[in-house]
Design a protein around this motif. Structure first.
Motif, mmCIF file in Angstrom:
data_model
loop_
_atom_site.group_PDB
_atom_site.id
_atom_site.type_symbol
_atom_site.label_atom_id
_atom_site.label_comp_id
_atom_site.label_asym_id
_atom_site.label_seq_id
_atom_site.Cartn_x
_atom_site.Cartn_y
_atom_site.Cartn_z
ATOM 1 N N ILE A 31 -16.633 38.675 34.530
ATOM 2 C CA ILE A 31 -17.469 39.574 35.320
ATOM 3 C C ILE A 31 -18.837 39.716 34.671
ATOM 4 O O ILE A 31 -18.939 40.079 33.491
ATOM 5 C CB ILE A 31 -16.823 40.968 35.462
ATOM 6 N N ASP A 32 -19.882 39.412 35.439
ATOM 7 C CA ASP A 32 -21.262 39.696 35.045
ATOM 8 C C ASP A 32 -21.831 40.700 36.042
ATOM 9 O O ASP A 32 -21.613 40.573 37.252
ATOM 10 C CB ASP A 32 -22.104 38.416 35.038
ATOM 11 N N VAL A 33 -22.564 41.678 35.544
ATOM 12 C CA VAL A 33 -23.076 42.751 36.396
ATOM 13 C C VAL A 33 -24.594 42.773 36.322
ATOM 14 O O VAL A 33 -25.180 42.675 35.238
ATOM 15 C CB VAL A 33 -22.523 44.125 35.961
ATOM 16 N N VAL A 34 -25.226 42.895 37.478
ATOM 17 C CA VAL A 34 -26.667 43.124 37.568
ATOM 18 C C VAL A 34 -26.820 44.516 38.156
ATOM 19 O O VAL A 34 -26.661 44.726 39.355
ATOM 20 C CB VAL A 34 -27.363 42.070 38.449
ATOM 21 N N GLY A 35 -27.111 45.498 37.294
ATOM 22 C CA GLY A 35 -27.107 46.889 37.710
ATOM 23 C C GLY A 35 -28.496 47.510 37.720
ATOM 24 O O GLY A 35 -29.307 47.270 36.815
ATOM 25 N N TRP A 36 -28.749 48.307 38.741
ATOM 26 C CA TRP A 36 -29.985 49.089 38.782
ATOM 27 C C TRP A 36 -29.859 50.337 37.916
ATOM 28 O O TRP A 36 -30.839 50.832 37.365
ATOM 29 C CB TRP A 36 -30.298 49.463 40.223
ATOM 30 N N VAL A 37 -28.651 50.860 37.803
ATOM 31 C CA VAL A 37 -28.374 52.055 37.008
ATOM 32 C C VAL A 37 -27.397 51.678 35.903
ATOM 33 O O VAL A 37 -26.477 50.882 36.112
ATOM 34 C CB VAL A 37 -27.781 53.176 37.886
ATOM 35 N N ALA A 38 -27.603 52.237 34.716
ATOM 36 C CA ALA A 38 -26.718 51.958 33.595
ATOM 37 C C ALA A 38 -25.320 52.501 33.873
ATOM 38 O O ALA A 38 -25.156 53.482 34.611
ATOM 39 C CB ALA A 38 -27.284 52.589 32.319
ATOM 40 N N PRO A 39 -24.290 51.897 33.305
ATOM 41 C CA PRO A 39 -22.939 52.435 33.499
ATOM 42 C C PRO A 39 -22.806 53.795 32.837
ATOM 43 O O PRO A 39 -23.621 54.192 32.007
ATOM 44 C CB PRO A 39 -22.045 51.379 32.825
ATOM 45 N N SER A 40 -21.753 54.501 33.198
ATOM 46 C CA SER A 40 -21.575 55.855 32.677
ATOM 47 C C SER A 40 -21.134 55.873 31.226
ATOM 48 O O SER A 40 -21.233 56.912 30.572
ATOM 49 C CB SER A 40 -20.545 56.603 33.535
ATOM 50 N N ALA A 41 -20.653 54.751 30.713
ATOM 51 C CA ALA A 41 -20.211 54.689 29.316
ATOM 52 C C ALA A 41 -20.233 53.234 28.868
ATOM 53 O O ALA A 41 -20.580 52.325 29.627
ATOM 54 C CB ALA A 41 -18.821 55.299 29.154
ATOM 55 N N TRP A 42 -19.871 53.007 27.626
ATOM 56 C CA TRP A 42 -19.867 51.673 27.009
ATOM 57 C C TRP A 42 -18.939 50.735 27.769
ATOM 58 O O TRP A 42 -17.786 51.060 28.020
ATOM 59 C CB TRP A 42 -19.408 51.826 25.560
ATOM 60 N N VAL A 43 -19.447 49.541 28.157
ATOM 61 C CA VAL A 43 -18.646 48.614 28.964
ATOM 62 C C VAL A 43 -18.606 47.211 28.366
ATOM 63 O O VAL A 43 -18.153 46.282 29.029
ATOM 64 C CB VAL A 43 -19.198 48.531 30.409
ATOM 65 N N ALA A 44 -19.068 47.051 27.136
ATOM 66 C CA ALA A 44 -19.108 45.709 26.553
ATOM 67 C C ALA A 44 -17.724 45.086 26.437
ATOM 68 O O ALA A 44 -17.590 43.851 26.424
ATOM 69 C CB ALA A 44 -19.777 45.763 25.174
ATOM 70 N N ASP A 45 -16.689 45.919 26.346
ATOM 71 C CA ASP A 45 -15.325 45.400 26.263
ATOM 72 C C ASP A 45 -14.704 45.182 27.636
ATOM 73 O O ASP A 45 -13.558 44.748 27.738
ATOM 74 C CB ASP A 45 -14.449 46.350 25.451
ATOM 75 N N LYS A 46 -15.460 45.478 28.709
ATOM 76 C CA LYS A 46 -14.932 45.356 30.060
ATOM 77 C C LYS A 46 -15.537 44.185 30.839
ATOM 78 O O LYS A 46 -14.909 43.676 31.755
ATOM 79 C CB LYS A 46 -15.196 46.647 30.845
ATOM 80 N N VAL A 47 -16.771 43.803 30.507
ATOM 81 C CA VAL A 47 -17.469 42.765 31.262
ATOM 82 C C VAL A 47 -18.049 41.738 30.299
ATOM 83 O O VAL A 47 -18.177 41.992 29.096
ATOM 84 C CB VAL A 47 -18.594 43.373 32.130
ATOM 85 N N ASN A 48 -18.406 40.584 30.860
ATOM 86 C CA ASN A 48 -19.049 39.548 30.059
ATOM 87 C C ASN A 48 -20.481 39.951 29.716
ATOM 88 O O ASN A 48 -20.886 39.954 28.549
ATOM 89 C CB ASN A 48 -19.021 38.224 30.823
ATOM 90 N N THR A 49 -21.255 40.331 30.736
ATOM 91 C CA THR A 49 -22.616 40.841 30.527
ATOM 92 C C THR A 49 -22.883 41.948 31.530
ATOM 93 O O THR A 49 -22.334 41.956 32.637
ATOM 94 C CB THR A 49 -23.676 39.737 30.707
ATOM 95 N N PHE A 50 -23.746 42.881 31.144
ATOM 96 C CA PHE A 50 -24.245 43.913 32.055
ATOM 97 C C PHE A 50 -25.752 43.947 31.869
ATOM 98 O O PHE A 50 -26.253 44.417 30.844
ATOM 99 C CB PHE A 50 -23.639 45.286 31.742
ATOM 100 N N THR A 51 -26.488 43.430 32.866
ATOM 101 C CA THR A 51 -27.944 43.364 32.789
ATOM 102 C C THR A 51 -28.530 44.520 33.571
ATOM 103 O O THR A 51 -28.361 44.617 34.789
ATOM 104 C CB THR A 51 -28.458 42.027 33.361
ATOM 105 N N LEU A 52 -29.201 45.416 32.862
ATOM 106 C CA LEU A 52 -29.814 46.581 33.490
ATOM 107 C C LEU A 52 -31.238 46.224 33.903
ATOM 108 O O LEU A 52 -32.075 45.896 33.058
ATOM 109 C CB LEU A 52 -29.822 47.758 32.515
ATOM 110 N N ILE A 53 -31.528 46.300 35.216
ATOM 111 C CA ILE A 53 -32.859 45.954 35.710
ATOM 112 C C ILE A 53 -33.601 47.168 36.252
ATOM 113 O O ILE A 53 -34.722 47.044 36.732
ATOM 114 C CB ILE A 53 -32.784 44.859 36.792
#
Length: 237
Positions: A31-53
């Motif tokens: 799972i790779d995420v392209v998010g406009w809003v940051a997640p509510s908590a730490w997600v590095a152990d849940k997804v491959n990448t989370f790119t905050l734009i």
């Protein structure tokens, strides 16, 4: 192993990505995420990448919990110092000091009770009473009209639909422009097997990506993504 890219403009909790894997029927999916809003908590152990734009910053990694210290020493018995014990003569002297003070407080209370209370302000009667009642009702009506009418208008279904639709449209265009401006985001999308727009703010970006990437399914929602992944896994005849 399949790779999916999630397009989102909402705040996602870490547990959401467990639900994504369950809904897509693959616990090993990347799972790779392209998010406009940051997640509510730490997600590095849940997804491959989370790119905050969008605005804000990613949550910090939680500090590890300290291990409890083991102690084998027994607590010593409590010892009362001799000087901590009050002298009986000192206790008697203190009681002698308290008694006069208590008598003075009681006398002051009795004097206050005997003082007559102030006479209550007479209530208006006759014509004055009617005028006061009309003025009070007029003030109450103005307050109710000023408070309730704007709220009723703002919360009406047509106004909520129009304002929500306009907000999603503006956010969708901004989100898509930010996606186009980020080379790292486009590279991540190029490596996806399926691109999933999760909410109304990401629909515009999903539609444009679908026009640009004919070979990659771009869908709205997890059920549609599940169908695409199942077709990819189905043996060809």
């Amino acid at each position: 192993m399949s790779n999916v890219v999630l397009l989102s403009t909402r705040r996602l909790p870490p547990t959401y990505f467990d639900q994504v894997r369950e809904d897509l029927g693959d616990q090993n999916i990347t799972i790779d995420v392209v998010g406009w809003v940051a997640p509510s908590a730490w997600v590095a152990d849940k997804v491959n990448t989370f790119t905050l734009i969008g605005p804000g910053r990613m949550p910090a990694e939680p500090a590890p919990e300290p291990e409890p210290a083991e102690s084998t020493d027994e607590a010593p018995d409590a010892v009362i110092a001799p000087e901590a014990v009050a002298d009986p003569e000192a206790v008697v002297a203190d009681e002698a000091k308290i008694a006069p003070a208590a008598a003075e407080v009681a006398a002051a209370g009795a004097a206050a009770a005997s003082t007559p209370a102030a006479a209550a302000k007479p209530r208006p009667t006759g014509a004055k009473r009617v005028v006061k009642a009309v003025e009070w009702r007029a003030r109450k009506a103005r307050k109710v009209a000023g408070r309730m009418l704007p709220k009723a208008i703002k919360t009406s279904a047509p106004v909520k639909f129009l304002s929500g639709n306009r907000a999603n449209k503006d956010l969708g265009k901004t989100y898509w422009e930010r996606v186009l401006s980020r080379r790292d985001v486009l590279t991540t999308i190029d490596q996806a097997d399926v691109v999933i727009a999760l909410d109304a703010g990401a629909i515009w970006a999903g539609w444009n990506l679908g026009q640009r990437k004919a070979g990659t399914p771009v869908v709205l929602g997890l059920p549609a993504a599940r169908r695409e992944l199942d077709m990819m896994k189905a043996p060809t005849t």
